[in-house]
Design a protein around this motif. Structure first.
Motif, PDB file in Angstrom:
ATOM      1  N   PHE B 164     -13.188  -0.701  -7.303  1.00  0.00           N
ATOM      2  CA  PHE B 164     -12.226  -0.502  -5.941  1.00  0.00           C
ATOM      3  C   PHE B 164     -11.549  -1.586  -5.607  1.00  0.00           C
ATOM      4  O   PHE B 164     -10.359  -1.493  -5.161  1.00  0.00           O
ATOM      5  N   HIS B 166      -9.648  -3.941  -7.047  1.00  0.00           N
ATOM      6  CA  HIS B 166      -8.510  -3.930  -7.777  1.00  0.00           C
ATOM      7  C   HIS B 166      -7.484  -2.840  -7.681  1.00  0.00           C
ATOM      8  O   HIS B 166      -6.621  -2.729  -8.455  1.00  0.00           O
ATOM      9  N   LEU B 167      -7.746  -1.735  -6.728  1.00  0.00           N
ATOM     10  CA  LEU B 167      -6.918  -0.896  -6.682  1.00  0.00           C
ATOM     11  C   LEU B 167      -5.585  -1.530  -5.985  1.00  0.00           C
ATOM     12  O   LEU B 167      -5.665  -2.232  -5.010  1.00  0.00           O
ATOM     13  N   ARG B 168      -4.475  -1.374  -6.217  1.00  0.00           N
ATOM     14  CA  ARG B 168      -3.295  -1.631  -5.635  1.00  0.00           C
ATOM     15  C   ARG B 168      -2.803  -0.974  -4.192  1.00  0.00           C
ATOM     16  O   ARG B 168      -2.254   0.078  -4.215  1.00  0.00           O
ATOM     17  N   ARG B 170      -1.542  -2.576  -1.485  1.00  0.00           N
ATOM     18  CA  ARG B 170      -0.430  -3.217  -1.018  1.00  0.00           C
ATOM     19  C   ARG B 170       0.735  -3.528  -2.071  1.00  0.00           C
ATOM     20  O   ARG B 170       0.778  -4.593  -2.397  1.00  0.00           O
ATOM     21  N   PRO B 171       1.478  -2.639  -2.494  1.00  0.00           N
ATOM     22  CA  PRO B 171       2.738  -3.042  -3.469  1.00  0.00           C
ATOM     23  C   PRO B 171       3.419  -3.933  -2.804  1.00  0.00           C
ATOM     24  O   PRO B 171       3.747  -3.809  -1.587  1.00  0.00           O
ATOM     25  N   ALA B 180      -2.745  -9.281 -10.703  1.00  0.00           N
ATOM     26  CA  ALA B 180      -1.944  -8.171 -10.283  1.00  0.00           C
ATOM     27  C   ALA B 180      -1.622  -8.586  -8.744  1.00  0.00           C
ATOM     28  O   ALA B 180      -1.975  -9.435  -8.251  1.00  0.00           O
ATOM     29  N   ASP B 235      -7.241   3.217   2.563  1.00  0.00           N
ATOM     30  CA  ASP B 235      -6.407   3.547   1.491  1.00  0.00           C
ATOM     31  C   ASP B 235      -7.142   3.383   0.147  1.00  0.00           C
ATOM     32  O   ASP B 235      -6.795   4.679  -0.592  1.00  0.00           O
ATOM     33  N   ALA B 239      -7.984   6.827  -1.860  1.00  0.00           N
ATOM     34  CA  ALA B 239      -7.352   7.176  -3.352  1.00  0.00           C
ATOM     35  C   ALA B 239      -8.895   7.855  -4.250  1.00  0.00           C
ATOM     36  O   ALA B 239      -8.901   8.810  -4.865  1.00  0.00           O
TER      37      ALA B 239
END
Lengths: 309, 309
Positions: B164, B166-168, B170-171, B180, B235, B239
């Motif tokens: 979790f 390293h879920l992106r 905040r692009p 990343a 967020d 997901a």
């Protein structure tokens, strides 16, 4: 030839097939769903269709169908045979299996989710054979998927497992039909791409496949639209990789039919986004538009095998 | 009293515990990891620690430990006993189980992932008992998690299941240590929140818990920092809900200790983001900083039970 009847109820049309125990499609039909008349009407329409298919099977193969599998979109509780929710078909908590199985008397009926069933078919007959853990995405009018871990398809606690289409990949983006903002479907569904390309090209008959082909020929505006769609799909796949670390990602649906025009940039976009994670292979689905029928037929065969134990 | 030895190797310190078959922590210690000297040194250090714990168990409970469980961070292949990768400990493909089990002769050794083990402990002893499908998040120096479907913890194809952190989310956001951009850890890890609040408050000794408490008192800059962290966590959880449709989300780790200051806005932020999806319950972890030890002890007990079959 022993067979089961499989139906895939879509928002505009229903596909039907007669399917052998090994998953082979013996026969294949399609007609309008008539969903605008409600769940009961759909069930009656499906019963008529099944009656016709039983006759057809009997005539062609000299045997009555052994069972029925019905695939529906939305949220599905496969175990209890409930079609819980479908925005497109406008239904909620429809006891689809019992609606069908009572009039069909002794014929066993399996209920499946359309895209998770397609994922199951890919697992047993298609691109993910012998893959213990994979993600399946279907890119079509909607975008849905299936999460497979340890050989099991994850339906979720409420029948919503695998909803890739509503991952929020574009915060601050467009509003989705589901009510949220920036869902994958707003950028990368077949209608979203078609609409963007129709606007950019001035051709109201433009399709998503036209956009993909125009992008492949280097048309700048098509390239922009296509890149955005591929980037959004990659974002969703990478979220799935982060949570589930699959060995394989299988991509099917109408959009996957463009082949390398999708797969080459998609693989690159996924690779670009990964840092420490292990990159999965990204492969096209092996089965085409009968995948859901084949998957739900497998569920029906499973029911029959259980009953014989 | 029958017991196993459990160790949880962290980047700065290693926790150890003696744990009974029912998961009860009988005894609990902690010391520096010494990881700066490499994987072999860690293994030697761990062996010394185990030797000491064996004596301790023998002395206190009149019995030798039955087995050993070792939890490590990063990517872990539990089945093959390999510590595949850890950015913090700087190792790759370390055959940790065999490094330990050879010198320990006949003592069975189980290797586990630290946060997935904590998730397992929550499943069997803690907040997720009798939950067939749930997500576990641990909010600490790093952010990791566990995905549990059908009662099984998903390790992934390469040991990376449940990442979790390293879920992106905040692009276009900040660069993460992983390379990343916009990972959850860049906004909501304990050091990220502490740093933001230290900068805003001018107090270099500020911590994430200080920020949470200041936000609870209504301090405007702390409120902003805290809201951003909670939004980012929401967020990531959403997901996970989209892909896996869990019944329950269990949140643990240092940050979860602030209780309602986290859980009230987190539940609201999750509810706000869902449209058609079924909202899961969001609950605090029941076990504290020995959760990983308890989980990996369960794995060691499982090994022993298998060996007796």
């Amino acid at each position: 030839m022993k067979h089961v009847i499989a139906l895939d109820i879509g928002s505009t049309s229903t596909r039907a097939a007669l399917i052998a125990r090994d998953g082979t499609v013996l026969d294949h039909l399609r007609r309008a769903s008539g969903h605008e008349r409600g769940a009961q009407a759909v069930a009656e329409c499906v019963l008529d269709f099944i009656a016709e298919l039983r006759d057809r099977g009997l005539r062609k193969y000299g045997e009555a169908a052994r069972g029925v599998g019905v695939a529906v979109p939305g949220a599905v509780d496969e175990g209890r045979g409930l079609a819980l929710f479908s925005a497109n078909l406008g239904w909620r908590d429809v006891p689809m299996r019992s609606l069908l199985s009572r009039p069909l008397r002794n014929l066993p009926v399996a209920l499946g989710h359309d895209v998770r069933s397609a994922g199951l078919a890919e697992a047993r007959l298609g691109a993910a054979q012998d893959k213990d853990r994979f993600l399946f995405l279907s890119l079509g009018d909607g975008i849905a998927g299936a999460v497979v871990t340890g050989g099991r398809i994850e339906s979720g606690a409420h029948g919503f497992g695998g909803e890739f289409g509503h991952l929020r990949v574009r915060p601050g983006g467009r509003r989705c039909a589901c009510g949220a903002v920036g869902c994958l479907e707003t950028v990368a569904s077949v209608p979203a791409i078609a609409e963007a390309w129709a606007r950019a090209s001035g051709d109201p008959t433009a399709t998503a496949v036209h956009a993909a082909r125009a992008a492949a020929y280097g048309a700048p505006r098509a390239t922009r639209i296509w890149r955005q769609a591929v980037a959004a799909i990659a974002d969703a796949v990478v979220a799935g990789i982060g949570l589930l670390d699959p060995r394989t990602v299988v991509v099917g649906g109408e959009l996957a039919a463009v082949g390398d025009i999708l797969f080459v940039p998609l693989r690159a976009a996924i690779a670009e986004r990964l840092t420490f994670q292990a990159p999965p292979e990204v492969v096209p689905a092996a089965l085409r538009d009968t995948a859901s029928c084949q998957g739900v037929a497998l569920l029906a065969w499973d029911l029959l095998a259980e009953a014989q134990r």
